[in-house]
Design a protein around this motif. Structure first.
Motif, short mmCIF file in Angstrom:
data_model
loop_
_atom_site.label_atom_id
_atom_site.label_comp_id
_atom_site.label_asym_id
_atom_site.label_seq_id
_atom_site.Cartn_x
_atom_site.Cartn_y
_atom_site.Cartn_z
N GLU A 179 0.05 6.10 7.93
CA GLU A 179 1.10 5.69 7.00
C GLU A 179 2.40 5.50 7.76
OE1 GLU A 179 2.81 7.04 2.68
OE2 GLU A 179 2.21 8.62 4.07
N PHE A 230 -3.00 3.31 2.83
CA PHE A 230 -1.54 3.45 2.72
C PHE A 230 -0.83 2.14 2.40
CE2 PHE A 230 -3.01 6.62 5.90
CZ PHE A 230 -2.81 7.75 5.13
N GLN A 287 1.26 0.42 6.57
CA GLN A 287 0.11 1.02 7.26
C GLN A 287 -0.01 0.43 8.65
OE1 GLN A 287 -3.64 1.85 5.23
NE2 GLN A 287 -4.73 0.70 6.82
N ASP A 291 -2.78 0.54 11.81
CA ASP A 291 -4.14 0.96 12.09
C ASP A 291 -4.60 0.41 13.44
OD1 ASP A 291 -5.40 -1.81 11.41
OD2 ASP A 291 -4.35 -1.26 9.58
#
Length: 122
Positions: free
Chosen positions: A39, A118, A77, A79
């Motif tokens: 997040e 998120f 977000q 990732d």
């Protein structure tokens, strides 16, 4: 004639023994992926997220548990993922230990698939 057959037999046996040993030392290919979703407070990533990613890459690739495949960010977000993960449970545990000790306030998820945990769409 018997000596030639013996030499050929020894060579064949040696070849299979050598080939078998060399295959055992190679890392086997897997279809297993590992995704880390973090997040963020911003829409795009910052230098701090890149440092987190680098720390995790050093850990996982250093232990031969997987290979980095890249990252993306947006919609709150950040990732990144690994492919050819050799031991998902061990990699997840190692990443969890690292993130909890070095980044104790980080909100993250580790999964074998990509998730939009998120993401916030305005």
């Amino acid at each position: 004639m018997f000596q030639i057959a013996t030499v050929i037999l020894i060579l064949v046996i040696g070849f299979f023994l050598f080939k078998g040993n060399s295959l055992d030392s190679e890392i086997s290919e897997t279809d297993t992926e590992l995704w880390v979703m973090i997040e963020t407070n911003d829409y795009f990533l910052s230098q701090s997220e890149l440092q987190i990613e680098n720390d995790v890459i050093e850990l996982i690739e250093g232990k031969g548990l997987g290979e980095s495949d890249g990252h993306s960010s947006g919609a709150h977000q950040f990732d990144f993922n690994f492919y050819n993960v050799q031991n998902f449970s061990q990699a997840k545990k190692d990443i969890t230990d690292l993130l909890n000790s070095k980044y104790p306030n980080l909100n993250y998820v580790i999964s074998d698939t990509y998730e939009t945990t998120f993401d916030i769409i305005n």
